[in-house]
Write an enzyme that holds these catalytic residues in place. Structure first.
Site, PDB file in Angstrom:
ATOM      1  N   GLU A  43      27.486  44.378  47.219  1.00 30.14           N
ATOM      2  CA  GLU A  43      28.244  44.215  46.844  1.00 30.14           C
ATOM      3  C   GLU A  43      28.646  45.100  44.995  1.00 30.14           C
ATOM      4  O   GLU A  43      27.518  43.855  44.257  1.00 30.14           O
ATOM      5  CB  GLU A  43      29.248  42.878  46.704  1.00 30.14           C
ATOM      6  CG  GLU A  43      29.928  42.605  48.155  1.00 30.14           C
ATOM      7  CD  GLU A  43      30.799  41.317  48.309  1.00 30.14           C
ATOM      8  OE1 GLU A  43      30.951  40.775  47.757  1.00 30.14           O
ATOM      9  OE2 GLU A  43      30.939  41.147  49.019  1.00 30.14           O
ATOM     10  N   GLU A  54      38.402  35.752  39.404  1.00 29.16           N
ATOM     11  CA  GLU A  54      36.708  35.471  38.697  1.00 29.16           C
ATOM     12  C   GLU A  54      37.267  34.561  37.827  1.00 29.16           C
ATOM     13  O   GLU A  54      38.112  34.325  37.006  1.00 29.16           O
ATOM     14  CB  GLU A  54      36.167  36.523  38.351  1.00 29.16           C
ATOM     15  CG  GLU A  54      36.512  38.256  38.966  1.00 29.16           C
ATOM     16  CD  GLU A  54      36.490  38.156  40.388  1.00 29.16           C
ATOM     17  OE1 GLU A  54      35.397  37.331  41.160  1.00 29.16           O
ATOM     18  OE2 GLU A  54      36.749  39.399  40.843  1.00 29.16           O
TER      19      GLU A  54
END
Ligand SMILES: Cc1ncc(COP(=O)(O)O)c(C=O)c1O
Lengths: 308, 420
Positions: A43, A54
């Protein structure tokens, strides 16, 4: 190789790094080190300025990468320059996907806004709906397919809003991976499972990304809820060691996704001015530990019927 | 007005999956309690707005401004709401809603600290624990508001990532929410974010136009020709406009922050203004599709305004939609003109406005003042300006910013700065 094939012989190890962190050249080396360490899929983060899903580790990676000059256009060059053979998944936020067609169309910086600003005090023209209509996600997906990206993960795009992206992915043969949270159940889960392809990203716990010293027991419950769906299940959020990987696979995951623990190595290397080769070695060895852990997890798993 | 969360193509719910159940729960609560007045929620809200918040606020004739601009100028005095700004209307509504929903923890973001202080007051009033996220830079710029929040018993969490301003504080509050969705409600500070926030915040703020519409009829026997409000995210704006949207005879003006210039430095990722309606383009930010300040790749730009409450790279999706359809006219006023208007209102009407609010008065001066630029004056004979807040919070920056400029009507700043 398709994403699903990457799960065919044993558990898939799926590492994440932000492309261009901390700079273009080192980042190429780091991603290649992940493949040497046993990655089955990689990824690659295309950094967005507001990464709301995040935690601090990846937020900082995003900042480093943006400061290093990463852009969507550079990202696609990066993918072309990479010397890896495992499938690549692009992880990014929807605005970059949505805007890509506009930036391509205009080539350089937004001419219309420069023109607008010449008359400092003027009112906004009512926008003509037809004219404002974006080309949507199609140009991004077309470009991604052309550089060999196999799939997309878009953390701020829920199934409800994903119609146009799903269509574009179908047109160009990309998989669209969805994230299933510990709170996802019932109708929402079904709607998502109708749209998903490649693998499902099972979020191991609530919150944002970030390495944890312990892995959550919400994972087992999430995997149970997904048991009836015939698509590989990869668990992520918080995995940081071979022992975690082993435990997660033992509890039924078809793959593990690891981001922050790897990004930490890049961050440390950057802070301490470590030679990129040494950083790449450390990434490779943590990758190998994680992959070995995942493999060890299968051998201890109670046998379960073959997927059809 | 739409209840499906879409305003044309704008709006929607672009959020991480972990937040979706919380958002669905909020949608359900919004429909039941706010739209349906279940368990008398709206009745209690209105009572508390009156008794704790000090509503209704007056619609006051501004005598000297009326003379200066040769028309009837009326002020909707939201600066008189408890706390000194319209922000309490929304904060009180959401904190009360959170209680009805059984949530026992409140989080909120704040830029200038106005929404944070309003939320902290509402939480103390309703006895709910509260944590406010605020950019580190804003904490340093707005010390008094940090103290106010703490005095009301809230915790203030500094946000250090990025540039440490409102944009980062919103992202950080969303992260907290994604971690603690089960027991926590996020009190968003404007008509932004994923559905149902833009509609719900508008509904809580629309008490402004509801009152103003009735008061206009009482005082002038008719509806105003125009309503002016400043626009950051657009909550005082939508609040002042909502009940007038169907009145075709009333023109609506959203006044954005033109900052120091409308030019954009793409290279540096900086827009030295916050005029998303005027210079922005369609994109997705903080959960909604709307007009935003972004570079050609879609990265969000850093915005700027002399008033921190307008300093935001996006704007509410409904307001963006009303501008696209032509119902609302978006205009902008730069730092200098806003600051001059700040002094003018202070001197002529005895009202020290928030720097945000001053932008609306800057526009009035530009089209109707003695040095009118000749820009089309569509304001008519009867103008209502929404005084979104008072300027006490801005005194320090107003003094500094005035000192740096040459503003005729300002008092001698040496008295305040000691010559700096
Ligand atoms: C007094 C005042 N007016 C206006 C605003 C701008 O917010 P909005 O556009 O949501 O009304 C603020 C924000 O802090 C404010 O404090």
């Amino acid at each position: 190789m398709s994403l699903e094939d990457a799960f065919a012989d044993g558990p898939a190890f799926i590492p994440y790094l932000a492309a261009g962190d901390p700079d273009y050249e080192s980042s190429l080396e780091y991603v290649e080190a992940l493949e040497r360490g046993g990655a089955d899929i990689i990824e690659l983060g295309l950094p967005f300025s507001e990464p709301i899903a995040e935690g601090p580790t990846i937020q900082n990676a995003v900042v480093r990468s943006l400061e290093g000059g990463m852009t969507p256009t550079r990202f696609f060059e990066f993918v072309e320059d990479l010397d890896v053979s495992v499938p690549l998944v692009c992880m990014t936020y929807y605005n970059l996907i949505y805007r890509y067609g506009e930036s391509e169309a205009q080539g350089t910086s937004d001419a219309s806004s420069a023109e607008r600003s010449s008359a400092d005090c003027r009112a906004a023209e009512p926008r003509d709906d037809g004219e404002a209509a974006s080309k949507g996600p199609r140009p991004f997906v077309e470009k991604a397919a052309s550089v060999g990206i196999e799939g997309l993960v878009v953390p701020d795009l829920p199934a409800e809003e994903s119609g146009p992206l799903r269509e574009a992915c179908d047109e160009f043969g990309l998989d669209l991976v969805f994230i299933v949270a510990p709170t996802t159940r019932g109708e929402r889960l079904e709607r998502m499972m109708e749209q998903v392809s490649g693998y499902v990203y099972v979020q191991a716990r609530l919150g944002t990304t970030g390495a944890q010293t312990d892995v959550s027991d919400q994972t087992g419950a999430s995997l149970d809820r997904l048991a009836g769906y015939d698509v590989p299940k990869a668990v992520g959020f918080g995995i940081s060691s071979g022992e975690h990987a082993e435990r997660i696979v033992r509890s039924g995951a078809d793959g593990i996704i690891v981001g922050s623990a790897l990004v930490d190595i890049v961050a440390q290397g950057h802070e301490r001015g470590t030679d990129p080769e040494a950083v790449a070695d450390r990434l490779e060895s943590l990758a190998r530990e994680l992959k070995d852990g995942a493999v060890a997890g299968t051998s201890q798993r109670p046998p379960h019927p073959e997927r059809t | 007005m739409s209840t499906d969360g879409k305003f044309g193509d704008y709006g929607g719910q672009y959020v991480p999956e972990a937040l979706m159940p919380a958002i669905e729960e909020l949608e359900d609560a919004y429909e039941r309690y706010v739209l349906g007045n279940e368990d008398g929620f709206m009745d209690e809200f209105r009572t508390r707005l009156r008794e704790f918040g000090g509503r209704p606020t007056p619609l006051q004739r501004a005598d000297r401004l009326s003379e200066r601009y040769d028309r009837e100028v009326y002020l909707k005095r939201e600066d008189l709401v408890h706390g000194g700004a319209h922000k309490l209307n929304n904060a009180l509504g959401q904190v009360l809603l959170a209680k009805y929903m059984g949530k026992d923890r409140i989080i909120a973001e704040t830029g200038a600290g106005q929404h944070g202080t309003a939320t902290a007051m509402a939480c103390a009033h309703l006895d709910v624990p509260c944590e406010i996220y605020m950019g580190e830079r804003d904490i340093n710029r707005q010390r008094p508001n940090v103290f106010r929040m703490k005095l009301n018993g809230s915790e203030v969490n500094p946000v250090t990532v990025g540039r440490g301003t409102l944009k980062e504080a919103i992202s950080e509050t969303m992260r907290d929410w994604a971690t603690n969705v089960e027991d926590t409600h996020y009190v968003i500070g404007s008509v932004v974010g994923p559905h149902p926030f833009p509609s719900m915040v508008r509904d809580f703020q629309s008490v402004i136009s509801e009152e103003a519409r009735t008061q206009a009829r009482e005082k002038m026997g008719r509806l105003p020709d125009s309503v002016l409000a400043c626009a950051g995210g657009g909550s005082n704006t939508m609040g002042a406009f909502a009940e007038f949207v169907d009145d075709d005879e009333t023109a609506l003006y959203a006044v954005e922050a033109g900052g120091s210039t409308l030019d954009v430095d793409e290279e540096a990722g900086v827009a030295p203004n916050s005029a998303s309606l005027t210079t922005g383009s369609e994109g997705i930010l903080h959960g909604a599709r709307t007009t935003i300040l972004q570079d050609h790749d879609g990265q969000i730009m850093e915005s700027h305004s002399i008033s921190s409450g307008l300093d935001y790279a996006g704007v509410g999706p409904e307001l963006a939609y009303l501008v696209d359809t032509g119902r609302v006219t978006a205009v902008n006023v730069g730092d200098d003109d806003a600051l001059t208007a700040f002094h003018r209102l202070s001197q002529m009407e005895g009202i020290i406005p928030a720097l945000e609010t001053a932008h609306a008065f800057g526009y009035l001066e530009r089209v109707a003042g003695p040095d009118a630029t000749g820009e089309h004056d569509g304001l008519g004979e009867f103008v209502v300006v929404n005084v979104s807040g008072r300027g006490d919070k801005d005194l320090e920056s107003a003094i500094e910013e005035t000192y740096e400029r040459d503003i005729d009507i300002a008092p001698n700043m040496d008295e305040f700065t000691g010559g700096l």
